[in-house]
Write a protein that holds these residues in place. Sequence first.
Motif, PDB file in Angstrom:
ATOM      1  N   SER A  63       0.821  -1.206   0.000  1.00 14.59           N
ATOM      2  CA  SER A  63       0.000   0.000   0.000  1.00 14.59           C
ATOM      3  C   SER A  63       0.856   1.257   0.000  1.00 14.59           C
ATOM      4  N   LEU A  64       0.228   2.368  -0.312  1.00 15.07           N
ATOM      5  CA  LEU A  64       0.899   3.660  -0.279  1.00 15.07           C
ATOM      6  C   LEU A  64       1.393   3.959   1.136  1.00 15.07           C
ATOM      7  N   GLY A  67       4.483   1.947   1.951  1.00 11.48           N
ATOM      8  CA  GLY A  67       5.667   2.509   1.297  1.00 11.48           C
ATOM      9  C   GLY A  67       6.136   3.779   1.973  1.00 11.48           C
ATOM     10  N   LEU A  68       5.200   4.636   2.371  1.00 11.91           N
ATOM     11  CA  LEU A  68       5.565   5.880   3.047  1.00 11.91           C
ATOM     12  C   LEU A  68       6.156   5.615   4.433  1.00 11.91           C
TER      13      LEU A  68
END
Length: 175
Positions: A63-64, A67-68
């Motif tokens: 997911s975003l 990753g963040l």
Amino acid sequence: MSFTLGNPLLDIVARCLIVYLTLLAGIRLTGKRQVGQLTPFDLLLLLLLANAVQNAMVGPDTSLIGGLIAAATLFLVNAVIARIARSSLRSASILEGTPTILIRKGDILEKNLEEEGITRADLLRALREHGIDDPSLVRSAILEVDGSISVLRNDELPAVPKPHHRIRGLNRHTP
């Protein structure tokens, strides 16, 4: 083998820490040359390492947010490691290494070249980049911790004779 702390976001943080510290140790073990003077092989290794550890850091979370979290963890751990390195000379030498003398008074130190994985051709190329074609013209060449080679020419040093450090005592018997 699965690694889990029970919380997917904490898992990402822990995985990133482990991967970062492992890669830091691996890069330190490969020597200074790997950092500052990338050959095509070194660049390929870095690209493949990045690809190989990406899944190890985020696990099944693509997911975003995952990753963040991974990126933020890497930035944070990098800042902490950099601060630790700046805090003392000892920690800096452990984390970053120490400079290595490659040429002293025109003499190439073959043992140091070998220990750092630098060929004579690499050294001569670095000298040419500094406008020097003869190692005998070099006062010192030093492999810095960032992988660059610093060169001091003989003619760049002042020709000042060594001062005499003779101290004369005061004559206490004079009135």
